[in-house]
Design a protein around this motif. Structure first.
Motif, short mmCIF file in Angstrom:
data_model
loop_
_atom_site.label_atom_id
_atom_site.label_comp_id
_atom_site.label_asym_id
_atom_site.label_seq_id
_atom_site.Cartn_x
_atom_site.Cartn_y
_atom_site.Cartn_z
N LEU A 126 -12.05 5.64 6.59
CA LEU A 126 -11.72 6.32 7.23
C LEU A 126 -10.77 6.97 6.96
O LEU A 126 -10.51 8.32 7.46
N GLU A 127 -10.04 6.52 5.28
CA GLU A 127 -9.31 7.26 4.77
C GLU A 127 -10.20 9.01 4.80
O GLU A 127 -10.22 10.09 4.10
N ASP A 128 -11.68 8.89 3.83
CA ASP A 128 -12.85 9.90 3.87
C ASP A 128 -12.36 10.76 5.13
O ASP A 128 -13.38 11.78 5.01
N ALA A 129 -12.72 10.24 6.44
CA ALA A 129 -12.72 10.89 7.45
C ALA A 129 -11.68 11.49 8.06
O ALA A 129 -12.08 12.57 8.67
N LEU A 130 -10.75 11.37 7.40
CA LEU A 130 -9.26 11.86 7.74
C LEU A 130 -8.90 13.19 7.14
O LEU A 130 -7.89 13.89 7.13
N TYR A 131 -10.13 13.75 5.78
CA TYR A 131 -9.14 14.39 4.73
C TYR A 131 -8.11 14.42 4.58
O TYR A 131 -7.50 15.30 4.28
N SER A 132 -7.53 12.83 4.25
CA SER A 132 -5.91 12.95 3.71
C SER A 132 -5.24 13.68 4.43
O SER A 132 -3.97 14.08 3.83
N GLU A 133 -5.26 13.92 6.19
CA GLU A 133 -4.27 14.56 6.38
C GLU A 133 -3.75 13.25 7.37
O GLU A 133 -3.37 13.85 8.76
N TYR A 134 -2.65 13.01 6.73
CA TYR A 134 -1.80 12.02 6.60
C TYR A 134 -0.96 12.10 5.62
O TYR A 134 -0.43 13.10 4.40
N LEU A 135 0.39 11.84 6.30
CA LEU A 135 1.98 11.56 5.50
C LEU A 135 1.96 10.53 4.48
O LEU A 135 2.26 11.04 3.44
N HIS A 136 1.90 9.34 4.90
CA HIS A 136 1.91 8.54 4.12
C HIS A 136 1.03 7.40 4.17
O HIS A 136 0.67 7.19 5.76
N ARG A 137 1.03 6.52 3.60
CA ARG A 137 -0.38 5.04 3.52
C ARG A 137 0.38 4.18 3.26
O ARG A 137 0.97 3.97 2.27
N GLN A 138 0.26 3.05 4.06
CA GLN A 138 0.86 2.00 3.22
C GLN A 138 -0.31 0.63 4.08
O GLN A 138 -1.09 0.78 5.04
N GLN A 139 -0.62 -0.41 3.01
CA GLN A 139 -1.64 -1.33 3.71
C GLN A 139 -0.57 -2.20 3.01
O GLN A 139 -0.65 -2.82 2.01
N TYR A 140 -1.73 -3.99 4.17
CA TYR A 140 -1.47 -5.71 3.66
C TYR A 140 -2.18 -6.17 3.97
O TYR A 140 -3.19 -5.55 4.82
N PHE A 141 -3.04 -7.01 3.44
CA PHE A 141 -3.23 -8.69 3.34
C PHE A 141 -3.28 -9.49 4.21
O PHE A 141 -2.13 -10.10 4.14
N ILE A 142 -4.11 -9.23 5.91
CA ILE A 142 -3.75 -10.66 6.89
C ILE A 142 -4.45 -11.35 6.57
O ILE A 142 -5.44 -11.53 6.56
N LYS A 143 -3.42 -12.39 6.15
CA LYS A 143 -4.38 -14.40 6.30
C LYS A 143 -4.87 -14.27 7.80
O LYS A 143 -4.35 -13.81 8.46
N LYS A 144 -5.67 -14.99 7.64
CA LYS A 144 -6.56 -15.62 9.17
C LYS A 144 -5.55 -16.26 10.00
O LYS A 144 -5.41 -16.97 9.29
#
Length: 332
Positions: A126-144
């Motif tokens: 998705l990041e490649d498709a957006l071409y960095s057209e966003y202001l900020h990114r956050q990421q979390y790992f979610i356990k089952k």
């Protein structure tokens, strides 16, 4: 004989002929419309003919399992400056990626690329498709089955207090849920979920909510996840859902006017949700209005939705008869 009489009458006096015909017309109309209180026989169709004529097209559905779930636990507290809490509920280990200020155009272009070019099954895709057209990114790992709240917030140095007037060129927040384990992507038909979330700011104070949810399939399709409109009885609150003090007060008021009922009776009444017969469990979704208000026995008698009167083009069941029987046996 009658024709010969009418011809003779017309030759004798055309005016008298017209008067007789007009009187006959009035008498016939009166009999049909019941002006004289006389019963007029009518043709009634039997129940089988009525049932077959009112049957609507049943939509063929393919059941798939959605491994992703996302909720906003405290929508009233969310804002662009204070951030937002999200509660994911996933069947497998997942990755939650939040994009603040994502371009509206780039997001929809990315969804089209999922169909025609490559599959968006990882955050990097998705990041490649957006071409960095966003202001900020956050990421979390979610356990089952982890339902812990994840807090998303713009950094202070971003200095963003709103996203401009409506219509906007950027969504406040995009939440992407993807399967963390590559082996799980071969098991599930749905490999990603994109949620468009509105967050109130100084320019647009609409309450926080999920605007759109898109389910991305491994075969290259994506579907807009739409809400169903359930009947009011299915969500009717009982006294057991209210605080003890309020529940006792409500019960005492009901007892004074003679309307208090046993809690088991209330539960039994709320479990019978069909808006027509009030006796069957709601199971059928009517399209295109998406009202879910009829049971298996009543759905075959309606060409129009009993709640909004819109004509029903298609319908589909929430669960099969076999699944209903299994649920009833489990409850018993």
């Amino acid at each position: 004989m009658a024709a010969v009489f009418l011809v003779t009458l017309y030759e004798y006096s055309p005016l008298f002929y017209i008067t007789v015909v007009f009187v006959c017309f009035l008498v016939t109309s009166g009999l049909v419309l019941g002006w004289f209180g006389l019963g007029v026989p009518v043709i009634l169709r039997n129940s089988e003919e009525t049932e077959s004529s009112t049957r609507v097209l049943k939509k063929q559905m393919r059941q798939v399992k959605n491994p992703f779930g996302l909720e906003i636990p405290h929508p009233s507290r969310a804002s662009v400056t204070k951030g937002i809490a999200l509660t994911p509920d996933c069947l497998e280990d997942c990755v939650l990626t939040c994009y603040w200020g994502c371009s509206v155009q780039k997001l929809h272009e990315a969804l089209q690329k999922h169909v025609y070019c490559f599959r968006i099954k990882t955050p990097q895709a998705l990041e490649d498709a957006l071409y960095s057209e966003y202001l900020h990114r956050q990421q979390y790992f979610i356990k089952k089955h982890d339902k812990e709240e994840k807090y998303c917030q713009l950094p202070e140095d971003a200095q963003v207090v709103d996203f401009g007037p409506v219509p906007r060129s950027r969504y406040p927040l995009i939440a992407l849920l993807t399967l963390a384990d590559e082996d799980d992507r071969d098991i599930y038909d749905i490999i990603s979920m994109v949620a468009v979330i509105h967050i109130p700011d100084e320019s647009y104070r609409l309450s926080c909510r999920i605007l759109y949810q898109y389910l991305l399939l491994a075969q290259g399709q994506y579907h807009d996840l739409k809400q169903l409109f359930m009947s009011a009885n299915s969500t009717a609150p009982s006294l057991s859902d209210t605080p003890p003090d309020e529940a006792s007060t409500d019960r005492s008021l009901l007892e004074k006017v003679g309307l208090a009922e046993d809690e088991s009776e209330l539960h039994e009444e709320n479990s019978k949700d069909c808006v027509v017969c009030q006796n069957g469990t709601v199971n059928w979704v009517l399209l295109p209005c998406r009202h879910t208000c009829l049971c298996d026995g009543c759905v075959k008698y309606f060409q129009q939705c009993p709640m909004c009167r819109q004509f029903v083009q298609e319908s589909f069941p929430l669960c099969s008869k076999k699944e209903q029987d299994e649920d009833e046996s489990t409850h018993i």
